[in-house]
Design an enzyme around this catalytic site. Structure first.
Site, PDB file in Angstrom:
ATOM      1  N   THR A  38       0.982  -1.024   0.064  1.00 37.03           N
ATOM      2  CA  THR A  38       0.115   0.056   0.002  1.00 37.03           C
ATOM      3  C   THR A  38       0.696   1.313   0.073  1.00 37.03           C
ATOM      4  O   THR A  38       1.685   1.030   0.808  1.00 37.03           O
ATOM      5  CB  THR A  38      -0.933   0.038   1.037  1.00 37.03           C
ATOM      6  OG1 THR A  38      -1.767   1.317   1.225  1.00 37.03           O
ATOM      7  CG2 THR A  38      -0.218   0.074   2.504  1.00 37.03           C
TER       8      THR A  38
ATOM      9  N   HIS B 244       2.785 -11.487  14.123  1.00 36.59           N
ATOM     10  CA  HIS B 244       4.107 -12.151  14.899  1.00 36.59           C
ATOM     11  C   HIS B 244       4.006 -13.691  15.221  1.00 36.59           C
ATOM     12  O   HIS B 244       4.843 -14.286  15.695  1.00 36.59           O
ATOM     13  CB  HIS B 244       4.191 -11.262  16.318  1.00 36.59           C
ATOM     14  CG  HIS B 244       5.530 -11.153  16.710  1.00 36.59           C
ATOM     15  ND1 HIS B 244       6.604 -11.932  16.327  1.00 36.59           N
ATOM     16  CD2 HIS B 244       6.171 -10.635  17.848  1.00 36.59           C
ATOM     17  CE1 HIS B 244       7.829 -11.823  17.106  1.00 36.59           C
ATOM     18  NE2 HIS B 244       7.449 -10.833  18.025  1.00 36.59           N
TER      19      HIS B 244
END
Length: 411
Positions: free
Chosen positions: A330, A382
């Site tokens: 993006t 994560h």
């Protein structure tokens, strides 16, 4: 007689919202002609008629949610004029009935000013209810048939409210006047975007790491090569997105966890490189996919991005254009964003955020120089990606963009 049915759209799409009817009762329709536009979670789809004839019944209104396989209109045989004349005659007869009931002319004019669906007006006439007396539930003020039904079925609460009204305490003289507001219903697309962004934030262990890139070398290379590139590739412009797409693809090869996703207790490592490119539209952000970026040239990537962006602006993206991306890029820099923490796209493991290029003083050896710098960000899950991998991924992109000749060798 034939029926118009909501067709199968995609495996993950089971319903949609009718945004526009192109045809009304009494209109002639040809085989293959567009009858309505259906707004789904991902794209807008135009539904066509499988048969020629005249629309004899609409079973759903604009704004209604309909399911795959549901009948939403009926097509009868014959031409459009007789059906239209029949409806006109029916309307005229209803108006005569209203006149016989001594409805004042002023109230007729007020009815004409009310925004209502044809079925709501018809039902109101049948029930002898003035359309202007009905309180719509639609925030835009559109009176629908269910509003007419509710008006006729529950007159008592209104009377009770009128009796209780005088008991309410008058507002204090020094009370602040109510401020003007505008209420607007969220589009189905915006509701879906909101839900998915919230789901991602609640269901992933999302972190963001940053780095910065000296854009000097890639800007000079682009300046030197853009004219010859455009001549060789039929007018295709050389932008920064192809450099970052190629750099991200090389980094995905090096760090496969960034190109993975979680399925239950399994990791799914994707051995292909389909990069979603975020595109801003009036209805929100969409992320069409550039396929096989590892096998495409800079010109092919630039062409794909330009084509998908145009389709997004024109609301012509297909479901295939949106499906199956493995990683997202993006570019908030086109709007002037200096730094941000982008949100992961769906079940993907990470998203790369590009930002505006800004000249800043930086240390080059023992000297301070003014260089065009860009912050980049990697938001990642994560649970899949360790901190060392996320830092290494961004460092790989930084090194390739700062040394674009190495990027060209990547293919």
């Amino acid at each position: 007689m034939a029926e118009i049915i909501v067709p199968e759209l995609a495996e993950s799409i089971t319903e949609g919202t009718i945004s526009t009817w192109f045809k009304q009762v009494g209109d002639t329709v040809e085989k293959g002609e567009n009858v309505l536009e259906l707004e789904t979670d991902k794209v807008n789809v135009e539904i066509v008629s499988e048969e020629a004839g005249v629309i004899s019944e609409l079973k759903a209104e604009e704004g209604d949610t309909v399911e795959v396989g549901q009948v939403i209109a009926v097509i009868g045989e014959g031409g459009g004029a007789p059906a239209a004349e029949k409806e006109e005659a029916s309307d005229a007869k209803a108006e005569e009935t209203e006149s016989e009931e001594a409805v004042p002319a002023e109230e007729d004019e007020s009815d004409a000013l009310v925004v209502a669906t044809p079925s709501a007006r018809k039902l109101a006439r049948e029930k002898g209810i003035k359309i202007s007396d009905i309180n719509p539930t639609d925030p835009r003020g559109l009176v629908r048939s269910q509003d007419v039904e509710n008006h006729g079925n529950a007159p008592a609460p209104k009377a009770e409210a009128k009796q209780e009204a005088p008991k309410q305490a008058a507002p204090a003289q020094n009370a602040a006047p109510e401020k003007p507001v505008r209420r607007e219903k969220m589009s189905r697309r915006r509701q879906t975007i909101a839900k998915r962004l919230l789901d991602v934030s609640q269901n992933t262990a999302m972190l963001t790491t940053f780095n910065e890139i000296d854009m000097t070398n890639v800007m000079e290379l682009r300046k030197r090569k853009k004219e010859s590139f455009q001549e060789r590739n039929d007018g295709t412009r050389l932008g920064f997105m192809s450099f970052f797409t190629k750099a991200a693809t090389a980094a995905l090869r090096k760090y496969p966890a960034v190109n993975a996703e979680i399925d239950g207790t399994d990791f799914i490592y994707k051995e292909f490189f389909d990069v979603s490119i975020a595109v801003s539209t009036d209805e929100g952000l969409v992320v069409p996919v550039v396929r096989d970026t590892d096998r495409k040239t800079f010109a092919e990537i630039e062409n794909d991005i330009a084509s998908l962006a145009k389709k997004a602006k024109d609301k012509k993206l297909s479901l295939d254009d949106m499906a199956g991306g493995s990683f997202t890029i993006t570019n908030g820099g086109v709007f002037g964003s200096l730094m941000s923490t982008p949100i992961i796209n769906g079940t993907q493991a990470a998203i790369l955020g590009m930002h505006t290029i800004q000249k800043r003083p930086v240390a080059v050896g023992d000297d301070i120089e003014i260089r065009p710098m860009m912050y980049i960000a990697l938001s990642y899950d994560h649970r899949i990606i360790d901190g060392a991998e996320s830092v290494g991924f961004l460092k790989t992109i930084k090194e390739l963009i700062e040394n674009p000749e190495d990027l060209l060798l990547e293919g």
